[in-house]
Enzyme design. Structure first.
Site, PDB file in Angstrom:
ATOM      1  N   HIS A  81       8.507   9.534  15.721  1.00  0.00           N
ATOM      2  CA  HIS A  81       7.559  10.189  14.798  1.00  0.00           C
ATOM      3  C   HIS A  81       6.107   9.988  15.189  1.00  0.00           C
ATOM      4  O   HIS A  81       5.705   8.959  15.710  1.00  0.00           O
ATOM      5  CB  HIS A  81       7.835   9.846  13.339  1.00  0.00           C
ATOM      6  CG  HIS A  81       7.622   8.419  12.922  1.00  0.00           C
ATOM      7  ND1 HIS A  81       6.396   7.954  12.545  1.00  0.00           N
ATOM      8  CD2 HIS A  81       8.481   7.377  12.786  1.00  0.00           C
ATOM      9  CE1 HIS A  81       6.515   6.675  12.177  1.00  0.00           C
ATOM     10  NE2 HIS A  81       7.768   6.297  12.330  1.00  0.00           N
ATOM     11  N   ASP A 140       4.920   1.499  15.749  1.00  0.00           N
ATOM     12  CA  ASP A 140       5.559   2.364  14.746  1.00  0.00           C
ATOM     13  C   ASP A 140       4.743   3.621  14.529  1.00  0.00           C
ATOM     14  O   ASP A 140       3.822   3.625  13.739  1.00  0.00           O
ATOM     15  CB  ASP A 140       5.732   1.590  13.442  1.00  0.00           C
ATOM     16  CG  ASP A 140       6.521   2.373  12.409  1.00  0.00           C
ATOM     17  OD1 ASP A 140       7.097   3.417  12.757  1.00  0.00           O
ATOM     18  OD2 ASP A 140       6.545   1.946  11.242  1.00  0.00           O
ATOM     19  N   ASP A 150      12.948   4.688  16.454  1.00  0.00           N
ATOM     20  CA  ASP A 150      11.939   4.261  15.478  1.00  0.00           C
ATOM     21  C   ASP A 150      12.227   2.824  15.043  1.00  0.00           C
ATOM     22  O   ASP A 150      12.278   2.534  13.860  1.00  0.00           O
ATOM     23  CB  ASP A 150      11.954   5.226  14.279  1.00  0.00           C
ATOM     24  CG  ASP A 150      10.855   4.913  13.274  1.00  0.00           C
ATOM     25  OD1 ASP A 150       9.894   4.204  13.644  1.00  0.00           O
ATOM     26  OD2 ASP A 150      10.957   5.364  12.131  1.00  0.00           O
ATOM     27  N   HIS A 199       3.838  -2.058   9.798  1.00  0.00           N
ATOM     28  CA  HIS A 199       3.008  -1.533   8.702  1.00  0.00           C
ATOM     29  C   HIS A 199       1.822  -2.444   8.369  1.00  0.00           C
ATOM     30  O   HIS A 199       1.383  -2.500   7.233  1.00  0.00           O
ATOM     31  CB  HIS A 199       3.849  -1.298   7.437  1.00  0.00           C
ATOM     32  CG  HIS A 199       4.882  -0.222   7.594  1.00  0.00           C
ATOM     33  ND1 HIS A 199       5.678   0.202   6.554  1.00  0.00           N
ATOM     34  CD2 HIS A 199       5.253   0.528   8.661  1.00  0.00           C
ATOM     35  CE1 HIS A 199       6.500   1.161   6.976  1.00  0.00           C
ATOM     36  NE2 HIS A 199       6.264   1.370   8.262  1.00  0.00           N
ATOM     37  N   GLU A 252       6.862  11.189   8.790  1.00  0.00           N
ATOM     38  CA  GLU A 252       8.068  10.383   8.563  1.00  0.00           C
ATOM     39  C   GLU A 252       7.811   9.310   7.507  1.00  0.00           C
ATOM     40  O   GLU A 252       8.657   9.034   6.668  1.00  0.00           O
ATOM     41  CB  GLU A 252       8.508   9.711   9.870  1.00  0.00           C
ATOM     42  CG  GLU A 252       9.852   8.983   9.777  1.00  0.00           C
ATOM     43  CD  GLU A 252       9.763   7.533   9.304  1.00  0.00           C
ATOM     44  OE1 GLU A 252      10.802   6.969   8.924  1.00  0.00           O
ATOM     45  OE2 GLU A 252       8.656   6.970   9.294  1.00  0.00           O
ATOM     46  N   GLU A 253       6.624   8.722   7.559  1.00  0.00           N
ATOM     47  CA  GLU A 253       6.372   7.552   6.710  1.00  0.00           C
ATOM     48  C   GLU A 253       6.214   7.896   5.237  1.00  0.00           C
ATOM     49  O   GLU A 253       6.512   7.088   4.371  1.00  0.00           O
ATOM     50  CB  GLU A 253       5.117   6.801   7.189  1.00  0.00           C
ATOM     51  CG  GLU A 253       5.198   6.238   8.595  1.00  0.00           C
ATOM     52  CD  GLU A 253       6.089   4.992   8.687  1.00  0.00           C
ATOM     53  OE1 GLU A 253       6.742   4.637   7.706  1.00  0.00           O
ATOM     54  OE2 GLU A 253       6.120   4.392   9.775  1.00  0.00           O
TER      55      GLU A 253
HETATM   56 ZN   LIG Z   1       8.517   4.383  11.909  1.00  0.00          ZN
END
Ligand SMILES: [Zn+2]
Length: 489
Positions: free
Chosen positions: A300, A312, A374, A444, A346-347
């Site tokens: 992504h 990520d 991912d 994150h 995606e998130e």
């Molecule tokens: Zn991800």
């Protein structure tokens, strides 16, 4: 996890196929009637692997994403810049690039501060700063903030037992991420268990009348960094302010709460704006015989906004892009089309995934396999696959080619192997197995930056994805559809 695969039984077949597009009549690519296995030329796969292991292209793309653009939150300028940059990079190597329109969530982070304003033993004039960050889809507090008593609970049953005290309070969920599980190879399970409180906790507490929710950060390291992520509201539910607290500050509140009442002042000013128009980037390496049949390899494009999204999912995305570069370098066209997809949103809302599904839902049989990467930055160790048990051996040529890289673990599983390929019901799905012991240290957070990615791990992941995608696109017979109700364990 089924454990480690035995390679003694891997099937090697004649290896005289040319590296340029193989002839359809070539006996080396014809099905083997005797054992039903799909022969794939071992030399070709070795060349693919070795080309990936000597290419710096994917890491250059990752550097460009992380260092030139940085955060790529859906709906942001960074996300749009990434669409343009990724499309241009894939065009430059000669892939057929299209931009697929989709909707993207548009949530914008604002101010975010927290303070312990009353607690047992508080010296006069002292308040304490809390390190926190708003969760995606969080509502805002009043501009001047809100002050409320804390109700700290460990799980949903404790919340239900204390439901009388929820109304008017700031609920703090103190569910621990299990680093012990992560270190033993079960980071996904550790994440799923703890992240449930991030995704559902605020909604559940809001229903009981909570003013706001703080969730213990879902992560395995203790550097006083909050880990953001999406939280989810029921349809029609009015969102409340919700943030992730650092593990250290959650522990502080937990200690003080055992001594008496604690009050927090919370200021969060995010905005939820209407969805924006955005795009998935789709890049095809056309199949030489069955171009309408597609093997997806993907990651992504969007990222959280605190770091630069290098792991990520910059790592997964650029590894998928690297597949196209390796195949173009070798002038290889498999039997079927290999389709690199850079997913948008995606998130936050899966807008990209939904748009792609809408575009193929009446022709799902053309989607012969889907790979999503991912799961961070770790060293590749193997392959997860949602396929029929009887066809597991069809991956033998892939594992044989990747054995020199110690990519040997085979994990046949039912269920999600990537959020974006999730809607493709019945399509055989694949994902790399990576070392995830330290993925959730940075996941994150503001520390998801380029320095965390070892270029050698990225090369190995390109090799894995390239060998796997080429095999899936080349095998005479595609993997069977996977009925949703078949228990493949
Ligand atoms: Zn991800």
């Amino acid at each position: 996890m089924r454990g480690f695969r035995c390679f003694a039984a891997a099937v090697f077949l004649a290896s005289s196929a040319s590296l340029v597009a193989a002839n359809a009549d070539d006996p080396t690519t014809a099905p083997n009637a005797e054992n039903g296995l799909n022969p794939i030329d071992a030399d070709t796969l070795a060349h693919i692997r070795d080309t990936a292991m000597t290419s710096g292209w994917a890491y250059q793309q990752l550097s460009d994403l992380a260092d030139r653009i940085g955060p790529r939150l859906a709906g942001s300028r960074g996300a749009e810049a990434a669409v343009a940059q990724v499309a241009e990079a894939l065009r430059a190597i000669g892939a057929n690039v299209t931009l697929q329109p989709c909707k993207a969530t548009h949530w914008v982070r604002g101010l975010e501060t927290g303070e312990l304003v009353a607690y047992p033993g508080q010296p006069q004039g002292i308040t304490q700063h809390l390190s926190l960050t708003a969760l995606g889809a969080s509502a805002a507090t009043p501009a001047q903030g809100l002050v409320a008593p804390v109700l700290l609970v460990h799980d949903f049953s404790e919340l239900a037992a204390q439901r009388q005290q929820v109304k008017g309070s700031i609920v703090v969920f103190d569910e621990h991420f299990s680093q012990l599980l992560a270190e033993r190879g079960h980071a996904g399970s550790a994440y799923a268990a703890a992240a449930e409180y991030r995704t559902r906790g605020p909604s559940v507490a809001a229903e009981m009348g909570a003013l706001a929710v703080l969730v213990r950060s879902v992560g395995g390291a203790d550097y006083r960094l909050p880990h953001t992520g999406i939280t989810e509201w029921r349809p029609g539910q009015v969102p409340i302010p919700a943030a992730a607290l650092t593990t250290e500050d959650t522990d502080l509140i937990a200690r003080l709460s055992t001594q008496g009442p604690v009050r927090i002042k919370l200021v969060l000013t995010p905005q939820s704006l209407p969805d924006v128009d955005s795009h998935n980037v789709i890049a095809d390496i056309p199949g030489r015989e069955l171009p309408e049949q597609v093997v997806i390899v993907s990651g992504h494009l969007d990222s959280w906004d605190l770091g630069t999204g290098a792991m990520d999912d910059g790592m997964g995305l650029t590894a998928a892009m690297g597949v196209a570069q390796v195949l173009q370098t070798l002038h290889l066209h498999a039997r079927r089309t290999i389709r690199v997809i850079a997913w948008m949103d995606e998130e936050n809302g899966s807008g990209g995934s939904k748009a792609y599904y809408e575009s193929v839902k009446y022709q799902l049989p053309t989607q012969t396999a889907a790979i999503e990467s991912d799961f961070g930055l770790g060293r590749p160790l193997g392959i997860s696959a949602d396929i029929l048990p009887a066809q597991s051996d069809w991956l033998n040529p892939v594992f044989a080619a990747l054995a020199p890289l110690d990519i040997t673990a085979f994990d046949r599983r039912k269920g999600e192997l990537g959020a974006d390929i999730g809607p493709l019901a019945g399509v055989p799905r694949f994902a790399p197995v990576l070392d995830t012991r330290h993925y959730f240290d940075y996941h994150h957070t503001a520390a998801d930056t380029l320095d965390k990615v070892d270029p050698d791990n990225l090369r190995r992941e390109v090799a894995l994805l390239a060998v796997l995608s080429f095999t899936l696109a080349e095998m005479p017979e595609a993997f069977a559809r996977v009925p949703a109700d078949v228990n493949t364990h």
